[in-house]
Write a protein that holds these residues in place. Sequence first.
Motif, mmCIF file in Angstrom:
data_model
loop_
_atom_site.group_PDB
_atom_site.id
_atom_site.type_symbol
_atom_site.label_atom_id
_atom_site.label_comp_id
_atom_site.label_asym_id
_atom_site.label_seq_id
_atom_site.Cartn_x
_atom_site.Cartn_y
_atom_site.Cartn_z
ATOM 1 N N PHE A 1 -8.276 2.667 -6.443
ATOM 2 C CA PHE A 1 -7.702 2.621 -5.104
ATOM 3 C C PHE A 1 -8.778 2.912 -4.061
ATOM 4 O O PHE A 1 -9.829 3.483 -4.362
ATOM 5 N N ASP B 1 0.841 -1.196 0.000
ATOM 6 C CA ASP B 1 0.000 0.000 0.000
ATOM 7 C C ASP B 1 0.879 1.250 0.000
ATOM 8 O O ASP B 1 1.989 1.255 0.537
ATOM 9 N N LYS C 1 -3.320 6.232 3.637
ATOM 10 C CA LYS C 1 -2.965 4.965 2.991
ATOM 11 C C LYS C 1 -3.835 4.763 1.753
ATOM 12 O O LYS C 1 -5.059 4.836 1.826
ATOM 13 N N HIS C 2 -3.188 4.513 0.600
ATOM 14 C CA HIS C 2 -3.888 4.234 -0.655
ATOM 15 C C HIS C 2 -3.692 2.754 -0.998
ATOM 16 O O HIS C 2 -2.560 2.297 -1.184
ATOM 17 N N ILE C 3 -4.799 2.016 -1.079
ATOM 18 C CA ILE C 3 -4.770 0.566 -1.280
ATOM 19 C C ILE C 3 -5.236 0.256 -2.700
ATOM 20 O O ILE C 3 -6.329 0.662 -3.112
ATOM 21 N N ASP C 4 -4.416 -0.457 -3.449
ATOM 22 C CA ASP C 4 -4.744 -0.807 -4.836
ATOM 23 C C ASP C 4 -5.822 -1.898 -4.857
ATOM 24 O O ASP C 4 -5.617 -3.000 -4.345
#
Length: 349
Positions: free
Chosen positions: A111, A26, A128-131
């Motif tokens: 994301f 992340d 937090k950037h979550i794919d």
Amino acid sequence: MHFKKEYIDQGDLNRLSSMVVDSVNDHIAVVDREGYIVGVNQSWIDFGRENGLKHPKCAVGNNYIEIAEDVNENHIEGRLVSEEIKRVLNGDKTTDKIEYPCHSPETKRWFICEVTGIELNQRYAVVKHIDITKRKKAEEWAEFIRSTMNHDLKNKIQLMEGYIELLNEKIDSDQKNMKNYINKAINSIDDTKRLIQKIQSIEKIKKEQTVPTELQNVITNSINDYKQEIQENDIKIKTDVNNCTVMAGSMLQEVFKNLIMNSIQHADCSKIEITSTTNKDICSITYQDDGKGIPENNRQHVFEKGFSSKGGTGLGLHLVEKIINHYNGDIELKDSEKGVKFLITLKKT
């Protein structure tokens, strides 16, 4: 239970903590109470570099709240992220998750953004950037199959039911109309079978492996599958593909089968040519017939799901494009004085 008496010293612990954060896929940034980015993990840095950010820390020192707010009015997600960061910096522990697209010219990506508050010498926000691209693509596939089954397949079945009901009403009363209704019912059954085959082909794309594939063999097999129809319509086919080997797979045959069937059914053509040229690591394949061509007002829609100017399923060319894209290739409808002309590009082995 046994306990270890020796503990890692503070310096090593700090380095270990940093390594743990850097190992996370992340993209993580820490923002101070004024909105400035004070730290990022390696995934954040890598993503920035891959997308053209040349700053060595990829935006460390910049004000993330201002960056998020300075977006096009059609992209409200940036402003939502900004508001969530402000909420956390003002005391909220965590915030709602924000799902957003982040597409590039080469690929589509999605994301989820999460913001969490922490206290040290001041209030910080961990962004937090979550794919979630794999999940979104799976959802798109599921929706595509669902809509196709619910709409297109249901329509074909309803057509068959209608013609059979008419046939039942006309038994022993009108032999000529009976024959007509039977033919229409048979045609609807054939259309339904082709639709199911296309749906099955679309499902296979997800599992298809990209391997070295002999282009000549693919085209020869595709032509042989429609040998009878080609002869019945007196169509001449010329091929010259230079023994090219491309990175593709078994589904490449579906591409040429769809193109050939379109020429047979809709183009009213007398000749089809399939040729190729190579340039460095690219093989360019041209498919062209001398038929009616595609009207100018339809050209921009030919690869859209469900689009058909001839009353078909509207899945053929959509399927063709999906297969070629799966192989990291491209297909374009090119200008032609007569008939239809497609240019397909695939990587050579």
